[in-house]
Design a protein around this motif. Sequence first.
Motif, mmCIF file in Angstrom:
data_model
loop_
_atom_site.group_PDB
_atom_site.id
_atom_site.type_symbol
_atom_site.label_atom_id
_atom_site.label_comp_id
_atom_site.label_asym_id
_atom_site.label_seq_id
_atom_site.Cartn_x
_atom_site.Cartn_y
_atom_site.Cartn_z
ATOM 1 N N LEU A 224 -3.403 46.774 39.587
ATOM 2 C CA LEU A 224 -4.364 45.920 38.898
ATOM 3 C C LEU A 224 -5.194 45.100 39.876
ATOM 4 N N PHE A 225 -4.688 44.891 41.122
ATOM 5 C CA PHE A 225 -5.454 44.138 42.115
ATOM 6 C C PHE A 225 -6.624 44.936 42.682
ATOM 7 N N HIS B 137 0.712 42.292 50.595
ATOM 8 C CA HIS B 137 0.004 42.068 51.853
ATOM 9 C C HIS B 137 0.032 43.304 52.730
ATOM 10 N N GLY B 138 1.129 44.059 52.650
ATOM 11 C CA GLY B 138 1.223 45.269 53.477
ATOM 12 C C GLY B 138 0.322 46.378 52.980
ATOM 13 N N HIS B 139 -0.058 46.308 51.718
ATOM 14 C CA HIS B 139 -0.922 47.347 51.135
ATOM 15 C C HIS B 139 -2.345 46.830 50.918
ATOM 16 N N LEU B 140 -2.684 45.741 51.603
ATOM 17 C CA LEU B 140 -3.977 45.123 51.366
ATOM 18 C C LEU B 140 -5.127 46.082 51.665
ATOM 19 N N GLY B 141 -5.060 46.789 52.783
ATOM 20 C CA GLY B 141 -6.122 47.731 53.130
ATOM 21 C C GLY B 141 -6.196 48.876 52.140
ATOM 22 N N GLU B 142 -4.993 49.367 51.718
ATOM 23 C CA GLU B 142 -5.000 50.470 50.751
ATOM 24 C C GLU B 142 -5.569 50.027 49.409
ATOM 25 N N LEU B 143 -5.222 48.805 48.990
ATOM 26 C CA LEU B 143 -5.761 48.314 47.727
ATOM 27 C C LEU B 143 -7.270 48.098 47.807
#
Length: 633
Positions: free
Chosen positions: A64-65, A15-21
């Motif tokens: 992979l996401f 969730h903390g890397h949602l924008g980066e992903l």
Amino acid sequence: MGALFLLFQSFPAIHGHLGELAGASALTFLGYLVVFRPARKGSYVCFVFPLILASVLLFGAKALFSVFPARFLATYVFSSRYTRTPFRFALLNASTDAIAVVLSALVQSSTSGLPFLLSAGATAGALWMAYNALESVHHVLRSGSFKREEILQAIRANSLDVALSPLGVLLALSYKQIGPETILLILIPLGAGFFVLRFAFQTQEEKREMDVLYDLTSDLNGNLELSNILSQIIRKSREVLGGERSAIFLPGKDRSGAIVSDPEDHFFLESLFFEPPLSRCLNKESVLTTDSTVVQGSLVAVPLEAQGRVLGVLAVHNKASGTLYEEHEQFLSIMAGHAARAIINAELFNETVEAHRKLAETQSQLVQSSKLAAVGQLAAGVAHEINNPLGAVLISAQGLQRTPGFADPRDKESLETIATGTKRCKEIVERLLRFSRLSDDSMLSFSVKEAIQDSLDLLSHQLALEGITLEWSLREDAEALGNPLEFSQAVTNLILNGRDAILEKIAESGISPPGGMTRGRIQVSLITREGIDLTVADNGSGISPDVLPRIFEPFYTTKEVGKGTGLGLALAYRAIEKMNGTIRVESSVGQGSTFVIHLPVSEAPVPMEPSIPAPVAATDVALRAMDFLKEQD
């Protein structure tokens, strides 16, 4: 997608890397666009591998996401033209990338204690090996067999990905050391450079294609041989598109047709063009597909359209998947236009040649008919002129025979010979007059036996001089409706044809029988049962199977120049056809030929034959005396 969502929920750190992903997913999606939309084969550049490598180095297994949705979306959107099952195709490819990401992430995790460059190199190598292994498994499952050459070709095609590994390492280092904004500083000039190179490659490819089209057009303008034109088109199409095989299919009737392929590896079969996806081309649709259930690999095919109809299909195939694109389809459509025009021009040329041939035959027939008419008129005139001295000779001989006490018995024997010979000459002259009197349209009910006998009487003496035995069996008789003189001519032509075959056989053997011995045999028989069957058989040289279908064609002859006009059998065929009859032939090389004529029986009574018109000079006393003596006999 549900499994991916559950996996996403099981990693709270994501969730903390949602924008980066999301940003990595967008960049990967753009990379897949490059994979699916290259300008030409020569400008094929893949930026997906360095982007996935950078995602693995930055996010580990969480990459992979970003990779899975990007690959699934890009494949689903841009594979609809290549396959009829885009969802399954997209899911399979996205799963392959996801597995490769997980395997390379395990290597990256296990080498995290090593220096960054060593860990990145090991991760890149693991990612590349996982891609190749999964593609090989995918290929085996898809084709059902292990084809070493095709797998090695796919591995070689992916070698460029390894060369771009430093770019992925650079993106990961820049992201970690400086921040996300550095990626734009790298990707913007890189993207600009890529589009410049892409434009350069595209211009070069277009120039090469224009050169090919120019050369092809020049060749087509000076060539009307359809087979050569089609061979050039399919060879040039395969070379420009980089395909492994190409073919042109020209459909016929009842699911049949002709195939011209390059090379001759029997990949393209007639049945293949009547099955999906190639059958769509017969309905005026283009086909661009990869890994279909019928055709493995990449395939592009376009219809050859002209004058509102499909003349054929031009197809190029490559064993490797994803190597043929829309630009190739556009170029192939141009080649198909050239092929269609070439086929139309070839058809027009062949029709012109055939029309010219028929015109030449018609002109020759007219010339020959004029010659025959002139010969007939000459024969009629000569016959009338000969009738006078023949009549005088016959009257004198018969008068001397009737003179009491004239000469001794030997002189009477000579007079009998003179009278007999004169009567025979007179009969021949009468036949010549009959041949020149009736027109082609005269249809009479006549005695078949008498018409045949006329021909036999004319030819028996000539054949006997040549050492050929003429045998006949005419015990039965029937009446046929037609032109008796044309029928007699047909019989005469068949007998003379047998004579020529016997003489040809003797010439080929090089052994000529001594004088007085039989050199050949011609047999004529007449049977009247359910119809009239006339058989003319000889033991001559026979007719070869390749010549047999053409023997009734006008002016077709196998004889030397000056020894045959090629009209004898043609005129016989036409005469029998006009009488609603049939003529067939059975022949064996070296054994002889047998011609069989079948005619329907006429029920009309045989009319009395019109008398021969008397010539102008027939009013003299000699001819009137000849007529009187004829009546007395």
